[in-house]
Design an enzyme around this catalytic site. Structure first.
Site, PDB file in Angstrom:
ATOM      1  N   LYS A  78      44.615  57.516  26.231  1.00  0.00           N
ATOM      2  CA  LYS A  78      44.382  56.700  26.162  1.00  0.00           C
ATOM      3  C   LYS A  78      42.758  55.531  25.756  1.00  0.00           C
ATOM      4  O   LYS A  78      41.728  56.679  25.811  1.00  0.00           O
ATOM      5  CB  LYS A  78      44.066  56.138  27.996  1.00  0.00           C
ATOM      6  CG  LYS A  78      43.858  54.520  27.995  1.00  0.00           C
ATOM      7  CD  LYS A  78      44.140  54.371  29.473  1.00  0.00           C
ATOM      8  CE  LYS A  78      43.511  53.295  30.495  1.00  0.00           C
ATOM      9  NZ  LYS A  78      44.269  52.727  31.730  1.00  0.00           N
ATOM     10  N   SER A 153      46.867  49.187  32.670  1.00  0.00           N
ATOM     11  CA  SER A 153      46.237  49.351  31.788  1.00  0.00           C
ATOM     12  C   SER A 153      46.271  49.804  30.653  1.00  0.00           C
ATOM     13  O   SER A 153      46.050  50.421  29.516  1.00  0.00           O
ATOM     14  CB  SER A 153      44.741  49.419  31.201  1.00  0.00           C
ATOM     15  OG  SER A 153      44.444  50.189  32.631  1.00  0.00           O
ATOM     16  N   SER A 177      47.003  51.942  37.023  1.00  0.00           N
ATOM     17  CA  SER A 177      47.266  51.750  35.458  1.00  0.00           C
ATOM     18  C   SER A 177      48.019  52.720  34.924  1.00  0.00           C
ATOM     19  O   SER A 177      48.132  52.673  33.782  1.00  0.00           O
ATOM     20  CB  SER A 177      45.464  51.500  34.985  1.00  0.00           C
ATOM     21  OG  SER A 177      45.385  49.849  35.182  1.00  0.00           O
TER      22      SER A 177
END
Length: 477
Positions: A78, A153, A177
């Protein structure tokens, strides 16, 4: 064979058997990204030259007889994790040039395990959305329907996995997320118990990468299979060597059971603050049916369940207290004036969020004390049950919505509109008390969109929901 759609576990076996090399896997993954990511936009920061070099190193290491858990396996990270030499922006334009000098502790653990890092995956602005779009890198689309979000996210990571851009990814979770993108994209994710996995270096740009204890937030694994989640969690789990790791070693307890028929499971699909859409309700039903067919003991109600309305209120207060803590003084004063104008009878989640933004230290301590009562309630519940099955969000992936004010957005649940952020209540059920939760696919909606559910387990017994996920994967597919 299409190697990059295979489970990481199978890739490790094939690498050990000499059926494929890391260079082949890495070149195939890069070719797939270059061919398909133009329309998905999952990989926002490619690192292909270093990935190819790492793959060559992995093949040489294996030739020398080395064995490591992920030796030669292509993975993604990420964007919010520090990777030395690559930008860390969290989607914030003012930091587009910020490049950290050191890897995050989890990136270091991936490399130590032999993984080949292909690059970084897209995120929303400041990691604060259930979608993944920002001014720097643009919008990540859902591979199942490009008009819809991949989630946030960790939406870039979920889209990358379902597209075959690496076998594993690492993300983070404070408002679902990890779990929401897995649910929206049809992959697996695990939100670990709070504090189980070191988070140093998963830090906003330009902030020092210190070993802080975050409230609510965790980092964790994403994969295409349940067993791969366990494989990656075993690489990630453990205390930071700068703090608790000085004195503690990690020993996770084994799963409570190995057979589906031994599990005692509470199934939930109704929440007092928001309806559950029919597609998600059907997904929960499919999981409940698979549990029953496997002989598990199923209950739909128990007096032991902590109050869901209070849990959601506490979660929103604690979440927004943390997110607003560094607001400029003038913005904080505006919110404080709005909170003071609320009616004492207003018990909506909008009101909970606003009150949380302007918590005093005394107010936060009072909320935290109530959280501890909820944690005790969960301990009592998990003396009678092994896991809780429930939704992650009320709907499958929704159409892109880039309107700037999250508080003004709405989410459509079977034709009824709710405040956009109210859909966080199911994710918060595990987040507020710090429980582990595993997101698993639970079939498709009538529109052909993935639907997932989460399996919530007892604190620090992460292997229990992970084992249940593995057993259900065999039945649901």
């Amino acid at each position: 064979m299409e190697w990059n759609l295979q489970p990481a576990e199978d890739l490790v076996a094939a690498l050990r058997a000499g059926e494929v090399t890391s260079v082949q896997l890495t070149d195939e993954a890069i070719a797939r990204i270059e061919r398909d990511d133009k329309v998905i936009n999952a990989i926002c920061v490619p690192d292909f030259d270093r990935a190819r070099a790492a793959a060559r190193d992995a093949d040489r290491a294996r030739a020398r007889g080395e064995e490591r858990p992920l030796l030669g396996v292509p993975v993604t990270v990420k964007e919010s994790y520090d990777v030395a030499g690559l930008p860390t922006t969290w989607g914030m334009p003012q930091y587009r040039e910020y490049v950290p000098a050191e890897d995050a502790v989890q990136v270091s653990r991936l490399r130590a395990a032999g993984a080949v890092v292909l690059g970084k995956t897209n995120v929303p602005l400041g990691l604060q959305d259930l979608q993944s779009f920002n001014e720097i890198y643009g919008t990540t689309n859902n591979p199942w329907d490009r008009a819809r979000t991949s989630g946030g996210s960790s939406g870039g990571s979920a889209a990358a996995l379902v597209s075959g851009f690496g076998a594993l990814s690492i993300g983070s979770d404070i408002g679902g997320s990890l779990r929401t993108p897995a649910h929206f994209c049809g992959v697996y994710a695990h939100k670990p118990t709070l504090g189980l996995v070191a988070n140093r270096g998963m830090v906003p740009p330009s902030a020092p990468a210190l070993p802080v204890d975050l409230d609510l937030a965790v980092v964790g694994p994403m994969a295409r299979t349940a067993r791969d989640l366990t494989l990656l969690l075993d690489v990630m789990a453990g205390p930071d060597p700068l703090t608790l790791g000085v004195a503690h070693d990690l020993t996770l307890p084994p799963a409570r059971h190995q057979r589906l028929s031994d599990f005692r499971v509470l199934v939930l699909d109704e929440h007092p603050f928001i309806a559950t859409g029919s597609a998600v309700r059907a997904g929960v039903g499919r999981v409940a049916e698979a549990l029953a067919d496997g002989g598990a003991h199923i209950e739909r109600h128990t007096a032991l369940l902590p109050d869901l309305a209070e849990a959601a209120t506490l979660y929103m207060q604690l979440l927004f207290s943390g997110s607003a803590a560094r607001f400029p003084v003038e913005v904080y004063e505006q919110f404080r004036a709005r909170a003071a104008a609320l009616s004492a009878d207003d018990r909506s989640l909008d009101a909970a969020r606003l009150r949380g933004m302007v918590f005093s230290h005394r107010g936060w301590i009072e909320a935290n004390d109530r959280r501890e009562l909820h944690r005790h309630g969960w301990r009592r519940l998990f003396a009678e049950f092994d896991a809780v099955v429930c939704p992650i969000t009320p709907t499958p992936a929704f159409p892109h919505d880039h309107s700037p004010d999250l508080l003004a957005r709405r989410i459509d649940v079977d034709g009824v509109e709710y405040p956009y952020l109210d859909q966080l209540v199911w994710a918060g059920l595990a987040t507020m008390p710090g429980l582990p939760a595993t997101a698993i696919p639970a079939g498709l909606s009538p529109d052909g969109l993935p639907v997932g559910v989460q399996l919530i387990g007892p604190m620090f017994e992460d292997r229990t929901p992970l084992r249940l996920a593995e057993l259900l994967e065999r039945r649901i597919g």
